[in-house]
Design a protein around this motif. Structure first.
Motif: not given
Length: 272
Positions: A65-66, A73-75, A80-81, A109-110
């Motif tokens: 999850p971190a 790009i992942f965060s 944001q999306h 998750a993650g």
């Protein structure tokens, strides 16, 4: 980053497909991300060694999850999306589930990944969020597997409660799958076969509501079920599920073991 035009222009058809899908309400959408973003996410996806590994008789995969440990790009994609009010409103309309909430802590998750021999046996997820009084209602998966073929396995499987009916979804590149989660949303993924060193890569997210799927109060741990040909698991899994259920019930904070992603200054969103 997300192909909003595809989603918004086809919203009624997508909602109909989701509602009518068997054996679990679900929807598959290809070309979900823009080509540029999908290619970039694939190219910078972390290695198995960089992620937390879960390996026992129930599963063999990496899950982390971190996401702030990895490429930005992942965060950005998540915060944001995939966690935006715009996207939340879209999946609420598609699923017919109002008041969906995102989980900034990314419980269970993650990013997920599985190498050769990886698998996840048939199960239902933990019913609830470990910190907030929410029920899990939707699972979302975005697959990032280029050149993936049937012989590579790793198919997402959705099962009927009596294990008599299932659907298998190949985790191909830039494919998104959402499915409803409740007390009977049995799912799994087939053993991965990638002797060339390739891995099964995905972004996994969950969405919650304060109300349960059936309007009643319930709680269950992640519980596993054997396929019809898994004789040993038919004996082991009921005992394992019971032991973990009892052990969890005896804890003062039953989900204190949960690994969470701490996002400083971020609040969980609710559909307006």
């Amino acid at each position: 980053m997300i192909n909003y035009n595809l989603l918004e222009s086809q919203i009624d058809n997508l909602a109909k497909s989701f509602a009518e899908a068997k054996p679990i309400r679900h929807l598959t959408i290809d070309n979900f991300l823009s080509e540029e973003v999908a290619n970039q996410a694939f190219s910078v996806f972390p290695t198995m060694e960089e992620m937390d590994v879960l390996k026992d008789f129930r599963q063999d995969k990496a899950q982390d999850p971190a996401i702030n440990k990895f490429n930005l790009i992942f965060s950005e994609l998540v915060s944001q999306h995939l966690h935006s009010e715009r996207f939340l409103a879209l999946i609420s309309r598609i699923s017919g589930i109002p008041n969906l909430r995102t989980d900034s802590k990314l419980y269970a998750a993650g990013l997920a990944q599985g190498g050769n021999g990886s698998f996840l046996n048939v199960h239902i997820d933990n019913s609830s969020h470990p910190v907030n009084p929410w029920y899990r209602r939707l699972n979302l998966l975005v697959y990032l597997n280029k050149h993936w073929a049937e012989e590579n396995g790793g198919n997402l499987e959705l099962w009927s409660p009596d294990m008599s009916e299932s659907v298998a979804i190949l985790p191909i590149f830039n494919r998104m799958v959402i499915f409803a989660t409740d007390k009977q949303s049995w799912h799994s993924y087939r053993r991965v076969n990638t002797l060339d060193g390739d891995t099964r890569k995905s972004i996994n997210l969950y969405f919650f509501t304060e109300e349960s799927a059936d309007g009643t109060h319930y709680y269950h741990v992640t519980s596993f079920k054997a396929r019809k040909n898994e004789i040993l698991n038919k004996i082991v899994y009921p005992v394992d599920n019971l032991v973990r259920t009892v052990a969890r019930a005896l804890r003062p904070n039953k989900d204190a073991h949960a690994v969470l992603y701490e996002q400083k200054g971020k609040n969980d969103r609710k559909n307006p």
